[in-house]
Design an enzyme around this catalytic site. Structure first.
Site, mmCIF file in Angstrom:
data_model
loop_
_atom_site.group_PDB
_atom_site.id
_atom_site.type_symbol
_atom_site.label_atom_id
_atom_site.label_comp_id
_atom_site.label_asym_id
_atom_site.label_seq_id
_atom_site.Cartn_x
_atom_site.Cartn_y
_atom_site.Cartn_z
ATOM 1 N N HIS A 36 9.237 9.608 -28.520
ATOM 2 C CA HIS A 36 8.229 10.500 -27.949
ATOM 3 C C HIS A 36 8.627 11.975 -28.078
ATOM 4 C CE1 HIS A 36 5.287 12.182 -25.215
ATOM 5 N NE2 HIS A 36 6.285 12.705 -24.509
ATOM 6 N N ASN A 71 1.353 19.566 -21.289
ATOM 7 C CA ASN A 71 1.060 18.753 -22.474
ATOM 8 C C ASN A 71 1.134 19.562 -23.764
ATOM 9 O OD1 ASN A 71 0.553 16.276 -21.129
ATOM 10 N ND2 ASN A 71 -1.325 17.194 -20.350
ATOM 11 N N HIS A 131 0.925 12.950 -29.609
ATOM 12 C CA HIS A 131 0.364 11.611 -29.355
ATOM 13 C C HIS A 131 -0.340 11.069 -30.593
ATOM 14 C CE1 HIS A 131 0.250 12.463 -24.749
ATOM 15 N NE2 HIS A 131 1.373 11.888 -25.111
ATOM 16 N N GLU A 177 -3.299 17.353 -11.678
ATOM 17 C CA GLU A 177 -3.764 17.790 -12.997
ATOM 18 C C GLU A 177 -5.270 18.011 -13.084
ATOM 19 O OE1 GLU A 177 -1.525 16.193 -16.330
ATOM 20 O OE2 GLU A 177 -3.256 16.437 -17.639
ATOM 21 N N LYS A 221 8.865 22.661 -14.124
ATOM 22 C CA LYS A 221 8.000 21.510 -13.837
ATOM 23 C C LYS A 221 7.579 21.527 -12.369
ATOM 24 C CE LYS A 221 6.493 17.037 -14.502
ATOM 25 N NZ LYS A 221 6.500 15.856 -15.309
ATOM 26 N N HIS A 246 1.618 17.931 -27.078
ATOM 27 C CA HIS A 246 1.410 16.491 -26.859
ATOM 28 C C HIS A 246 0.148 15.941 -27.509
ATOM 29 C CE1 HIS A 246 4.787 16.848 -24.181
ATOM 30 N NE2 HIS A 246 4.736 15.570 -23.861
ATOM 31 N N GLU A 252 11.522 18.378 -24.778
ATOM 32 C CA GLU A 252 10.776 18.699 -23.551
ATOM 33 C C GLU A 252 11.378 19.923 -22.857
ATOM 34 O OE1 GLU A 252 7.961 17.071 -22.846
ATOM 35 O OE2 GLU A 252 8.151 15.056 -23.689
ATOM 36 N N ARG A 278 0.798 -1.238 0.000
ATOM 37 C CA ARG A 278 0.000 0.000 0.000
ATOM 38 C C ARG A 278 0.827 1.283 0.000
ATOM 39 N NH1 ARG A 278 -2.792 -3.304 3.492
ATOM 40 N NH2 ARG A 278 -4.573 -4.265 2.422
ATOM 41 N N ARG A 303 -1.769 22.105 -14.645
ATOM 42 C CA ARG A 303 -0.721 21.127 -14.975
ATOM 43 C C ARG A 303 -0.813 20.666 -16.433
ATOM 44 N NH1 ARG A 303 1.822 16.115 -11.358
ATOM 45 N NH2 ARG A 303 3.098 15.279 -13.038
ATOM 46 N N LYS A 353 3.863 11.336 -11.358
ATOM 47 C CA LYS A 353 3.007 10.482 -12.196
ATOM 48 C C LYS A 353 3.744 9.171 -12.409
ATOM 49 C CE LYS A 353 0.266 13.623 -15.035
ATOM 50 N NZ LYS A 353 -0.061 13.990 -16.433
HETATM 51 N N1 LIG Z 1 5.792 10.233 -15.316
HETATM 52 C C1 LIG Z 1 5.822 11.263 -16.103
HETATM 53 O O1 LIG Z 1 5.469 12.378 -15.728
HETATM 54 C C2 LIG Z 1 6.321 11.087 -17.499
HETATM 55 C C3 LIG Z 1 6.616 12.212 -18.273
HETATM 56 C C4 LIG Z 1 7.155 12.011 -19.537
HETATM 57 C C5 LIG Z 1 7.395 10.726 -19.994
HETATM 58 N N2 LIG Z 1 7.082 9.659 -19.205
HETATM 59 C C6 LIG Z 1 7.341 8.291 -19.649
HETATM 60 O O2 LIG Z 1 8.750 8.139 -19.832
HETATM 61 C C7 LIG Z 1 8.995 7.133 -20.787
HETATM 62 C C8 LIG Z 1 10.052 7.611 -21.738
HETATM 63 O O3 LIG Z 1 11.231 7.854 -21.012
HETATM 64 P P1 LIG Z 1 12.657 7.891 -21.722
HETATM 65 O O4 LIG Z 1 12.606 8.771 -22.902
HETATM 66 O O5 LIG Z 1 13.641 8.141 -20.653
HETATM 67 O O6 LIG Z 1 12.783 6.418 -22.327
HETATM 68 P P2 LIG Z 1 13.473 5.088 -21.782
HETATM 69 O O7 LIG Z 1 13.348 4.940 -20.337
HETATM 70 O O8 LIG Z 1 12.955 3.989 -22.646
HETATM 71 O O9 LIG Z 1 15.006 5.339 -22.143
HETATM 72 C C9 LIG Z 1 15.403 5.458 -23.493
HETATM 73 C C10 LIG Z 1 16.547 4.468 -23.810
HETATM 74 O O10 LIG Z 1 17.759 4.933 -23.227
HETATM 75 C C11 LIG Z 1 18.350 3.912 -22.432
HETATM 76 N N3 LIG Z 1 19.097 4.592 -21.384
HETATM 77 C C12 LIG Z 1 18.624 5.167 -20.257
HETATM 78 N N4 LIG Z 1 19.597 5.827 -19.630
HETATM 79 C C13 LIG Z 1 20.721 5.657 -20.353
HETATM 80 C C14 LIG Z 1 22.061 6.096 -20.214
HETATM 81 N N5 LIG Z 1 22.417 6.923 -19.230
HETATM 82 N N6 LIG Z 1 22.963 5.708 -21.129
HETATM 83 C C15 LIG Z 1 22.594 4.920 -22.176
HETATM 84 N N7 LIG Z 1 21.341 4.494 -22.377
HETATM 85 C C16 LIG Z 1 20.418 4.857 -21.470
HETATM 86 C C17 LIG Z 1 17.163 3.106 -21.966
HETATM 87 O O11 LIG Z 1 17.548 1.822 -21.528
HETATM 88 C C18 LIG Z 1 16.324 3.082 -23.242
HETATM 89 O O12 LIG Z 1 16.811 2.131 -24.146
HETATM 90 C C19 LIG Z 1 7.654 6.843 -21.455
HETATM 91 O O13 LIG Z 1 7.179 5.604 -20.987
HETATM 92 C C20 LIG Z 1 6.750 7.968 -20.982
HETATM 93 O O14 LIG Z 1 5.402 7.576 -20.869
HETATM 94 C C21 LIG Z 1 6.562 9.822 -17.985
HETATM 95 ZN ZN LIG Z 2 6.343 14.335 -23.170
#
Ligand SMILES: NC(=O)c1ccc[n+]([C@@H]2O[C@H](COP(=O)([O-])OP(=O)(O)OC[C@H]3O[C@@H](n4cnc5c(N)ncnc54)[C@H](O)[C@@H]3O)[C@@H](O)[C@H]2O)c1
Ligand SMILES: [Zn+2]
Length: 370
Positions: free
Chosen positions: A270, A250, A257, A242, A232, A253, A190, A126, A246, A148
């Site tokens: 993305h 987006n 999307h 949100e 942020k 986005h 971003e 929990r 907030r 999030k």
């Molecule tokens: N929670 C939120 O507010 C929020 C906001 C934006 C995005 N997201 C989520 O984040 C995700 C995307 O995140 P991302 O772009 O970091 O993608 P990711 O986590 O898939 O990382 C991208 C790639 O880089 C690799 N990697 C990570 N760190 C590395 C490093 N230091 N050196 C070499 N390789 C490395 C990872 O293994 C992966 O292959 C999506 O699922 C999205 O929905 C969440």
């Molecule tokens: Zn984004």
């Protein structure tokens, strides 16, 4: 800024009353045992990482924080593994490692790892504490801050999740040394977003410093991450779950999307889709008379200078398809797509009042460029 500053540690605060937490930004934080020791109790920590990041940085984190390496789980790498099956793996490993309510989960990786580790922390017994160690630029400026968390469902991205704030965020900018260029540029999309929605001065700085940022100059990088996280943090502090403001995060986005979905999430990262989505949103603002042609052109140049795509992938063949996909976005209220638009550069607002005709024209014009 002197090079000595580049080695300093910056601290920001996400102000959420009892759930407030610090964001530390600096080079080599993963080697700073004194600082980590204040937030991570070695005996109760459990690490979540993936098969790409763990070989690069897990040993260092284990050594610095004095962790038991057996108390960790290394997941497969990829957005396609951001699902309930991976959550099960985390829970299995935590139970096997005798984690209890006093456990702190350490998320070591990009946004995918951070979202899942955070969601595991929201659910395990929990709710337990968690700390973010984001290792992509996108995770450092966006996903690690704000609470999030969640996973994808086969029928939709981020459909299952929870709001659960971390106890601290440690941004070690050295980890970006190993990040692929394309991933890095996707993170810059971003970063630019924060300038557009809330910080015109930062937008100007980005125009002047994009080359340094692309060269991963440490001072420039730290400044960009600081300003992004500050923005942020401020938006999240205003509207944690949100219900209103907030949603300006987006910006770009709803378009982005739709592009991601039209290309089955395979053509663009993305951040790349968001870059293109911001371009379309800015173009729409111009067409609606919100910003002038000069502001639009300089914004387009900034997105292009960041090495982000400015043309739709070939596989997007119809504006109507994009419109349909936009209408499926989570931001739809009573059948009307609400868009984040700009009153001027650096000032976003959310609205459902705009001309459908202009929107269709905009989408068609981007499809016809392909
Ligand atoms: N929670 C939120 O507010 C929020 C906001 C934006 C995005 N997201 C989520 O984040 C995700 C995307 O995140 P991302 O772009 O970091 O993608 P990711 O986590 O898939 O990382 C991208 C790639 O880089 C690799 N990697 C990570 N760190 C590395 C490093 N230091 N050196 C070499 N390789 C490395 C990872 O293994 C992966 O292959 C999506 O699922 C999205 O929905 C969440
Ligand atoms: Zn984004």
């Amino acid at each position: 800024m002197s090079s000595a500053d580049a080695n300093a540690i910056s601290r920001l605060e996400v102000e959420l009353g009892a759930r407030s937490y610090p964001i530390y930004i600096g080079r080599g934080l993963l080697a700073d045992s004194e600082l980590l020791g204040k937030y991570v109790d070695a005996a109760s920590a459990f690490v979540v990482s993936n098969e790409t990041v763990a070989p690069l940085y897990l040993d260092q984190l284990v050594k610095t924080a004095g962790l038991d390496p057996a108390r960790s789980v290394v997941l497969a790498d990829g957005e396609q593994y951001k699902n309930i099956a991976s959550m099960q793996k985390i829970f299995d490993a935590m139970i096997a490692g005798q984690c209890d309510r006093g456990t702190t989960i350490l998320a070591l990786g990009g946004g995918v790892v951070g979202d899942m580790a955070g969601f595991a922390a929201a659910c395990y017994q929990r709710g337990v504490r968690f700390v973010q160690f984001p290792t992509t630029l996108l995770a450092q400026v966006d996903s690690s801050v704000g609470g999030k968390t969640g996973v994808n469902h086969p029928l939709g991205k981020n459909m299952i999740g929870a709001f659960h704030q971390p106890g601290a965020v440690f941004i070690d900018t050295n980890t970006l040394d190993t990040l692929a260029d394309r991933e890095y540029r996707a993170g810059i999309a971003e970063v630019i977003k924060y300038g557009f929605i809330r910080d015109r001065e930062f937008l100007q700085w980005l125009h002047e410093n994009m080359a340094r940022l692309l060269a991963r100059d440490p001072d420039a990088l730290r400044h960009a991450i600081m300003r992004s996280c500050a923005c942020k943090a401020a938006v999240v502090a205003d509207d944690e779950t949100e219900n209103g403001v907030r949603a300006i995060l987006n910006f770009g986005h709803t378009f982005g999307h739709a592009i991601e979905s039209a290309t089955a999430y395979s053509a663009l990262l993305h951040g790349e889709a968001v870059g293109l989505g911001m371009l379309m949103a800015l173009d729409f603002c111009k067409r609606c008379g919100l910003i002038d042609a000069h502001d639009f052109e300089s914004s387009r140049q900034l997105i292009e200078a960041a090495g982000l795509p400015v043309l739709l992938p070939h596989t997007v063949s119809s504006g109507k398809q994009l419109l349909r996909l936009m209408q499926h976005d989570k931001k739809v209220k009573r059948g009307r797509v609400r868009l984040v638009l700009l009153k001027s550069l650096g000032e976003a607002f959310i609205t459902g009042e705009y001309s459908d005709e202009l929107l269709e024209e905009l989408l068609e014009s981007y499809v016809s460029q392909v």
